[in-house]
Design an enzyme around this catalytic site. Structure first.
Site, PDB file in Angstrom:
ATOM      1  N   TYR A   1       0.742  -1.312  -0.215  1.00  0.00           N
ATOM      2  CA  TYR A   1       0.039  -0.132   0.046  1.00  0.00           C
ATOM      3  C   TYR A   1       0.764   1.358  -0.039  1.00  0.00           C
ATOM      4  CZ  TYR A   1      -3.992  -3.034   1.619  1.00  0.00           C
ATOM      5  OH  TYR A   1      -4.827  -3.974   1.512  1.00  0.00           O
ATOM      6  N   SER A   2       0.683   2.272  -0.797  1.00  0.00           N
ATOM      7  CA  SER A   2      -0.307   2.361  -1.996  1.00  0.00           C
ATOM      8  C   SER A   2       0.703   2.375  -3.302  1.00  0.00           C
ATOM      9  CB  SER A   2      -1.004   3.606  -1.949  1.00  0.00           C
ATOM     10  OG  SER A   2      -1.671   3.443  -0.730  1.00  0.00           O
TER      11      SER A   2
END
Length: 314
Positions: A53-54
């Protein structure tokens, strides 16, 4: 705040799992700190993230873990929160990979970003389908014994490979998955309930559903294609703009009105009323959104509510 234990572990959690995919994406560092402060300030303690992420922002990921790590260091609260992160997901730099080599490298990188010496719950994020189960579990065994990870869990792992994992763990005295993170919500019921729920019961796992609000659809924000531009995540709700989806929204509206509540709160309360569901994973980007999450464990749906929601979501 009432807490429950995850599976056979000694990890105690309040019953909402904050999804950290928004950190470093739709929330910057300062905004993330404010949301995290409010979340734990309300008595919650369970934070979910992943090493990737991300990745859709920079191609590699790591922003979410880094923000959470910086927040924990600034607040000095590492022992007060339960942190889950994941390994194995695809990025622009590498494919899905749960080999021992990748896992041992990734866990150290996650620990560095999180600025901690242990991870409470470490998930197999995606299964590459080729790495022998024994190889993956032997890597987990190594890092658990080293104190880097307390417990392991599974997310996108097929029922067959999940079953095999328990058999291999039993045979070799390897760590066993204590939790499952499946795709499960009011408009996505069939696969979990038919393929995974029996395994959850058999192996005593706790369940932390992802996409608990169906990419925001179950908030009621998206009721037509014109609504999809209301947020950067709106396109993810497009698939639910059909008769079934709109029927579920109608039922949520009715139940929410009965309880002077919100559709999102009711959707989460429905999940919390299902067997083995420990803490739905859900994100928020504002204080008002947070309140809808905070209210969910307090909302007790009655038989009539549950029957209406079940019928609409069939």
């Amino acid at each position: 705040m009432d807490k429950i234990k995850i599976g056979a572990s000694d990890l105690e959690i309040a019953r909402i799992n904050f999804g950290g995919n928004v950190f470093g994406w739709t929330l910057d560092r300062q905004q993330s700190f404010e949301i995290l402060d409010a979340f734990v300030g309300a008595g919650f303690n369970f934070i979910d993230t992943a090493d990737t992420y991300s990745w859709w922002v920079n191609g590699t990921g790591g922003q979410s873990e880094s923000i959470i790590g910086a927040w924990m260091k600034a607040r000095g609260n590492r022992e007060q929160v339960v942190v889950a992160t994941k390994v194995g997901s695809e990025t622009k730099e590498h494919p899905v990979d749960i080999s021992k080599k990748h896992l041992l490298k990734s866990v150290d990188e996650s620990l560095q970003r999180l600025q901690t010496d242990y991870i409470d719950l470490y998930y197999t994020h995606f299964d590459d389908g080729t790495t022998p189960v024994e190889e993956t579990l032997s890597a987990y065994d190594e890092i658990v014994k080293a104190g880097k990870v307390r417990y392991i869990a599974a997310s996108n792992v097929s029922p067959d490979r999940l079953t095999e994992s328990f058999e291999v763990a039993e045979k070799n005295d390897f760590p066993k998955y204590v939790a499952l993170q499946p795709h499960y919500n009011l408009v996505e019921r069939e696969q979990y309930e038919t393929e995974y729920a029996p395994l959850v019961e058999q192996y005593g796992m706790s369940v932390m559903p992802y996409f608990s609000l169906a990419a925001g659809f179950l908030t009621g924000k998206y009721r037509s294609e014109a609504d999809l531009n209301k947020s950067v995540r709106g396109q993810g709700a497009k698939r639910y703009l059909n008769d079934k989806g709109l029927s579920v929204l109608k039922a949520l509206d009715i139940v929410a009105a009965r309880h002077s509540s919100q559709a999102a709160t009711v959707a989460l309360a429905w999940l919390l009323a299902q067997p083995a569901i420990a803490a739905p994973i859900v994100s928020a980007t504002s204080q008002s959104q947070l309140q809808t999450l905070f209210d969910a464990p307090l909302l007790r749906l009655d038989g009539e509510d549950l029957a209406m929601l079940a019928e609409a979501s069939r």
